[in-house]
Motif scaffolding. Structure first.
Motif, PDB file in Angstrom:
ATOM      1  N   ASP A 219       0.833  -1.209   0.000  1.00 18.94           N
ATOM      2  CA  ASP A 219       0.000   0.000   0.000  1.00 18.94           C
ATOM      3  C   ASP A 219       0.868   1.260   0.000  1.00 18.94           C
ATOM      4  OD1 ASP A 219      -2.185  -1.659   0.048  1.00 18.94           O
ATOM      5  OD2 ASP A 219      -2.482  -1.513   2.219  1.00 18.94           O
ATOM      6  N   GLN A 220       1.974   1.209   0.764  1.00 17.22           N
ATOM      7  CA  GLN A 220       2.862   2.372   0.800  1.00 17.22           C
ATOM      8  C   GLN A 220       3.503   2.613  -0.558  1.00 17.22           C
ATOM      9  OE1 GLN A 220       5.532   1.447   4.030  1.00 17.22           O
ATOM     10  NE2 GLN A 220       4.176   2.307   5.585  1.00 17.22           N
ATOM     11  N   ARG A 223       0.906   4.168  -2.773  1.00 19.58           N
ATOM     12  CA  ARG A 223       0.714   5.593  -2.485  1.00 19.58           C
ATOM     13  C   ARG A 223       1.905   6.420  -2.939  1.00 19.58           C
ATOM     14  NH1 ARG A 223      -1.728   3.473   2.324  1.00 19.58           N
ATOM     15  NH2 ARG A 223       0.246   3.674   3.450  1.00 19.58           N
TER      16      ARG A 223
END
Length: 442
Positions: A219-220, A223
């Motif tokens: 997810d990081q 993003r």
């Protein structure tokens, strides 16, 4: 469908997982774990109840402990072990002392083992034998699974001593070696099973933690990639719109002033505004088209501008009023397309600042040269007419200069900006063209 490499052995299915009982047992175990997580006291009580039914009720029915044991021998009573026959209340008290501490075998494994061990030693000191002695091995298993390893070592020592006492009591009917082998094997199995389950749980916990960490990292990365893409789009939009709008505004102001005295000059300004607007619109379409279509359709759009387009950029800016002199040196046409786009954007941003802060009546010198593995870009203007002091340019530390520095940093370059000799302003960028051994820009 997955394809195996040529010559690779086919994966062998686990026969246990293919068994028809494997699925129902797995689902039952999952439900038990979920129920135990919400109400752990239910499972603890069930363990005590099962141990009481299996190990305590038979002795109570017989009326006071195990009966005499006959070992191997020629005569019927040659190897006979006689245990002490205790009253029923004493048997029940000892059974409760052996089984009841299993209630806290997971929360307080060391205390549970100590209580059971004390009752176990007391019982065998009285010469009595009970089936409830199996609770000692359950407590030892629980200590290996839930307790500290240091306490487990002390518990193993205490168990060995207690089992030696039992073996001595049984020595009249069974050889001491056979008794010790049987008892120590049972204790070793309990400890080994507890440690194996503990290791397995630790591995599963580690896998779950790693899976959660990988999901967070994924997810990081998503993003971060989105933020990088937004920054790239914002930088391109700033370069395209900022420069062209500055030229359009300057042409519009000049055309409105000239329309009264010379309508022909006003018409010429409108034509230049239209040409500049179409140029900006074309660049926006190319950029947005590449962002939308990263596949084959992206090839339909005209390539992004390069060093060869700097001459046209200077011509369009020159139409807004500034007198621009452009010089190029070195083999610039063979440079990487990314480097050429970067050089074009740096010159575009520098000319935009020149037009915005120095005005349409300034003079600018643009030079691009490639030599000794470096690309040098220099944009110098003379400042506003009649400005004797070095001008201050608000906003030069904003998105424009920051964008130029970010572009140059991708190729190990630097960008410097500040007052030049005299009253003007100078922007100079140096890019490293040396190939990176790792395959990317240095």
């Amino acid at each position: 469908m997955s394809h195996l490499p040529a010559g690779a052995p086919a994966p062998v299915a686990d026969p246990l997982s293919a068994h028809p009982l494997f699925g129902p047992l797995g689902r039952f175990g999952q439900r038990v774990r979920l129920a135990d997580r919400d109400r752990p006291w239910v499972l603890d009580t069930a363990v005590v109840a099962v141990a009481f039914v299996l190990f305590c009720v038979p002795d109570l029915v017989r009326g006071g402990g195990a009966g005499p044991f006959h070992g191997d021998g020629d005569g019927p009573h040659e190897h006979r072990i006689v245990f002490t026959h205790l009253p029923l209340p004493a048997v029940l008290a000892l059974q409760i002392g052996l089984v009841l501490p299993l209630l806290w075998r997971r929360r307080r494994p060391a205390a549970s083992f100590a209580a059971i061990m004390a009752v176990f030693v007391l019982q065998w000191s009285l010469g009595a034998a009970l089936r409830a002695d199996a609770a000692l091995f359950v407590a030892l298993y629980s200590l290996a699974l839930h307790g500290s390893l240091r306490k487990l070592a002390w518990a193993c020592g205490a168990t060995a001593g207690a089992l030696v006492l039992v073996a001595v009591e049984l020595s009249s009917g069974v050889s001491l070696g056979d008794a010790l082998f049987f008892l120590f094997s049972a204790a070793t199995a309990a400890v080994a099973l507890g440690i194996a389950v503990r290791i397995r749980r630790a591995q599963l916990a580690g896998l779950r933690e790693r899976a959660a960490r990988l999901e967070i990292e994924r997810d990081q990365r998503s993003r971060l990639a989105a933020a990088t893409e937004r920054t790239k789009v914002a930088r391109e939009m700033h370069d395209i719109i900022g420069h062209n709008l500055s030229v359009i505004v300057t042409l519009a102001d000049g055309g409105a002033y000239a329309a009264q005295a010379s309508p022909e000059r006003g018409r010429e300004a409108l034509l230049l505004i239209g040409e500049t607007s179409r140029q900006a619109l074309g660049e926006l379409r190319r950029m947005l088209g590449v962002l939308r279509d990263q596949g084959e359709r992206g090839a339909e759009f005209t390539p992004q501008p390069g060093i060869a387009d700097i001459d046209g950029l200077c011509a369009r800016t020159r139409a807004a009023g500034p007198r621009i002199v452009y010089t190029a040196a070195g083999e610039l046409e063979h440079l990487d397309r990314g480097v050429q786009l970067m050089a074009y954007r740096i010159v575009q941003e520098a000319l935009t600042n020149t037009l915005r802060h120095a005005g349409p009546d300034t003079r600018a010198h643009v030079s691009v040269s490639a030599e000794a593995g470096r690309l040098r870009i220099r944009v110098r203007d003379d400042g506003p007419p009649g400005d004797a002091a070095p001008p201050t340019r608000p906003g030069t530390e904003g998105h424009g200069l920051a964008g130029m520095r970010e572009r140059a940093a991708l190729y190990g370059g630097t960008v410097t900006a500040g007052p030049g000799p005299g009253a003007g302003w100078t922007v100079e960028a140096v890019l490293d063209l040396t190939p990176d051994p790792t395959g990317g820009p240095t």
